[in-house]
Design an enzyme around this catalytic site. Structure first.
Site, PDB file in Angstrom:
ATOM      1  CE  LYS A   1       0.395   4.563  -6.714  1.00 48.98           C
ATOM      2  NZ  LYS A   1       0.426   3.315  -5.815  1.00 48.98           N
TER       3      LYS A   1
ATOM      4  CE1 TYR B   1       0.673   8.001  -6.754  1.00 54.26           C
ATOM      5  CE2 TYR B   1      -1.271   8.590  -8.193  1.00 54.26           C
ATOM      6  CZ  TYR B   1      -0.853   7.891  -7.191  1.00 54.26           C
ATOM      7  OH  TYR B   1      -1.505   7.247  -6.496  1.00 54.26           O
TER       8      TYR B   1
ATOM      9  CG  ASN C   1      -1.798   1.361   1.555  1.00 53.74           C
ATOM     10  OD1 ASN C   1      -2.427   1.510   0.815  1.00 53.74           O
ATOM     11  ND2 ASN C   1      -1.373   1.959   2.666  1.00 53.74           N
TER      12      ASN C   1
HETATM   13  N1  NAP Z   1      -5.833   8.964  -1.864  1.00 51.66           N
HETATM   14  C1  NAP Z   1      -5.876   8.768  -3.056  1.00 51.66           C
HETATM   15  O1  NAP Z   1      -6.661   9.574  -3.736  1.00 51.66           O
HETATM   16  C2  NAP Z   1      -5.314   7.636  -3.952  1.00 51.66           C
HETATM   17  C3  NAP Z   1      -5.838   7.084  -4.893  1.00 51.66           C
HETATM   18  C4  NAP Z   1      -5.192   6.251  -5.747  1.00 51.66           C
HETATM   19  C5  NAP Z   1      -4.297   5.405  -5.193  1.00 51.66           C
HETATM   20  N2  NAP Z   1      -3.876   5.822  -3.892  1.00 51.66           N
HETATM   21  C6  NAP Z   1      -2.595   4.814  -3.462  1.00 51.66           C
HETATM   22  O2  NAP Z   1      -3.008   4.437  -2.149  1.00 51.66           O
HETATM   23  C7  NAP Z   1      -1.971   4.166  -1.189  1.00 51.66           C
HETATM   24  C8  NAP Z   1      -2.064   4.651  -0.019  1.00 51.66           C
HETATM   25  O3  NAP Z   1      -2.109   6.088  -0.162  1.00 51.66           O
HETATM   26  P1  NAP Z   1      -3.012   6.992   1.009  1.00 51.66           P
HETATM   27  O4  NAP Z   1      -4.387   7.693   0.085  1.00 51.66           O
HETATM   28  O5  NAP Z   1      -3.437   6.111   2.034  1.00 51.66           O
HETATM   29  O6  NAP Z   1      -2.218   7.986   1.214  1.00 51.66           O
HETATM   30  P2  NAP Z   1      -1.528   8.375   2.882  1.00 51.66           P
HETATM   31  O7  NAP Z   1      -2.322   8.717   3.754  1.00 51.66           O
HETATM   32  O8  NAP Z   1      -0.349   9.525   2.459  1.00 51.66           O
HETATM   33  O9  NAP Z   1      -0.706   7.379   3.157  1.00 51.66           O
HETATM   34  C9  NAP Z   1       0.498   6.535   2.590  1.00 51.66           C
HETATM   35  C10 NAP Z   1       1.286   5.672   3.472  1.00 51.66           C
HETATM   36  O10 NAP Z   1       2.403   5.095   2.807  1.00 51.66           O
HETATM   37  C11 NAP Z   1       3.567   5.268   3.726  1.00 51.66           C
HETATM   38  N3  NAP Z   1       4.602   5.318   3.158  1.00 51.66           N
HETATM   39  C12 NAP Z   1       4.909   6.525   2.197  1.00 51.66           C
HETATM   40  N4  NAP Z   1       6.363   6.136   1.502  1.00 51.66           N
HETATM   41  C13 NAP Z   1       6.783   5.191   2.403  1.00 51.66           C
HETATM   42  C14 NAP Z   1       7.895   4.224   2.528  1.00 51.66           C
HETATM   43  N5  NAP Z   1       8.953   4.569   1.637  1.00 51.66           N
HETATM   44  N6  NAP Z   1       8.059   3.021   2.895  1.00 51.66           N
HETATM   45  C15 NAP Z   1       6.980   2.661   3.676  1.00 51.66           C
HETATM   46  N7  NAP Z   1       5.693   3.489   3.886  1.00 51.66           N
HETATM   47  C16 NAP Z   1       5.905   4.560   3.048  1.00 51.66           C
HETATM   48  C17 NAP Z   1       3.042   6.509   4.691  1.00 51.66           C
HETATM   49  O11 NAP Z   1       3.764   6.182   5.915  1.00 51.66           O
HETATM   50  P3  NAP Z   1       5.163   6.944   6.415  1.00 51.66           P
HETATM   51  O12 NAP Z   1       5.137   8.232   5.869  1.00 51.66           O
HETATM   52  O13 NAP Z   1       5.027   6.715   7.775  1.00 51.66           O
HETATM   53  O14 NAP Z   1       6.242   5.962   5.722  1.00 51.66           O
HETATM   54  C18 NAP Z   1       1.747   6.301   4.657  1.00 51.66           C
HETATM   55  O15 NAP Z   1       1.377   5.291   5.789  1.00 51.66           O
HETATM   56  C19 NAP Z   1      -0.817   4.672  -2.224  1.00 51.66           C
HETATM   57  O16 NAP Z   1      -0.034   3.537  -3.040  1.00 51.66           O
HETATM   58  C20 NAP Z   1      -1.431   5.699  -3.180  1.00 51.66           C
HETATM   59  O17 NAP Z   1      -0.672   5.807  -4.215  1.00 51.66           O
HETATM   60  C21 NAP Z   1      -4.227   6.669  -3.256  1.00 51.66           C
END
Ligand code: NAP
Length: 262
Positions: free
Chosen positions: A165, A161, A95
């Site tokens: 993806k 980005y 994730n």
């Molecule tokens: N939100 C959206 O609109 C959306 C849409 C499509 C896809 N996504 C995808 O969903 C996934 C989760 O995103 P989210 O929306 O939950 O965003 P978020 O709230 O910013 O959470 C991202 C998580 O990834 C962790 N992370 C980032 N870099 C990391 C690394 N190098 N190693 C380990 N952990 C890492 C962060 O924790 P730390 O900073 O503590 O490491 C955090 O727990 C991502 O892959 C994102 O691309 C999100």
């Protein structure tokens, strides 16, 4: 949150990367991995409370592991950091991921390009390699990669980005095909807009700019995606949900949405 109460997942060990915020945080009963220890502790506490309230006897272990998926050494020693009784991971949820900025090609900082690729692509691949090797020896396991609508359709201001993806989509597709003669499952979840810390990270802490992304429409919340992950993971063993594309009702693509309904 009590989203992990499917009977097929009782007593299973699930490892989630990027579990300190957003989508990962809504999962439960899992080995929680991310870079920020304090946030992970808060998530583990919330998971423990939810598990107690659910009354479910199985599971209930929520160890935290500080892990930067882009750090190869940390990934290599990941299994040693997981408590021994939980080391047999059944479900891996890749994730961890983020976007930085909206700059157009030609003006994107090298450090941003490297950061996005090293976490979203190289990190996801390193963690997957580690567990697939293990899953193959057991002929069991499930890899769930969090892709994005940005991995299906590109948009201006998101070139790096979107490229990361799209890479997740291609990697997941190859893995699915490679593992066709095994019992190992491969799922890619492709969310549209989810209101998490995602946009705050994108706009480098500018909350007002992040809020604008969701103005006038109701975005998904982390729990919506967690429920999809749990649903995919709890299908009968002969069923593999290869792709799940999930968007808010008023979003049709990265750039097509309706903002008059909220
Ligand atoms: N939100 C959206 O609109 C959306 C849409 C499509 C896809 N996504 C995808 O969903 C996934 C989760 O995103 P989210 O929306 O939950 O965003 P978020 O709230 O910013 O959470 C991202 C998580 O990834 C962790 N992370 C980032 N870099 C990391 C690394 N190098 N190693 C380990 N952990 C890492 C962060 O924790 P730390 O900073 O503590 O490491 C955090 O727990 C991502 O892959 C994102 O691309 C999100």
């Amino acid at each position: 949150m009590s989203v992990f109460n499917s009977s097929r997942l009782l007593g299973r060990n699930v490892l989630v990367t990027g579990a300190s915020a957003g989508i990962g945080a809504a999962g439960s009963n899992v080995i929680l991995c991310a870079r920020r220890l304090e946030s992970l502790k808060a998530v583990a506490e919330a998971c423990t409370t939810a598990h107690k309230e659910s009354g479910v006897k199985e599971g209930g272990n929520f160890p935290i592991v500080q892990l930067d998926v882009s750090d190869k050494q940390q990934v290599a020693s990941l299994l040693d950091k997981i408590p021994e009784n939980l080391r047999k991971v059944d479900v891996l949820v890749n994730n961890a991921g983020f976007v930085l900025g909206v700059e157009r090609v030609g003006t994107i900082a090298d450090s941003d390009i490297e950061a996005m690729f090293s976490t979203n692509v190289l990190g996801l691949i390193s963690v997957t390699q580690l567990f697939v090797k293990e899953f193959k020896t057991r002929n069991a396991g499930h890899i769930i990669n969090v892709g994005s609508v940005a991995g299906r359709e590109a948009y201006a201001g998101g070139s790096i980005y979107c490229a990361t993806k799209h890479a997740v989509n291609a990697f997941s597709g190859s893995l699915l095909r490679e593992l066709v003669d095994t019992n190992i499952r491969v799922t890619e979840i492709q969310p549209g807009m989810v209101e998490t810390e995602f946009s705050i990270v994108r706009f480098r802490g500018n909350k007002a700019a992040a809020d604008k992304v969701y103005e006038g429409l109701q975005p998904l919340v982390a729990q919506d995606i967690a429920e999809e992950i749990v649903w995919a993971a709890s299908r009968p063993p002969h069923v593999n949900i290869a792709e799940l594309f999930v968007m808010p009702v008023n979003q049709a693509s990265p750039t097509i949405n309706y903002r008059g309904g909220k």
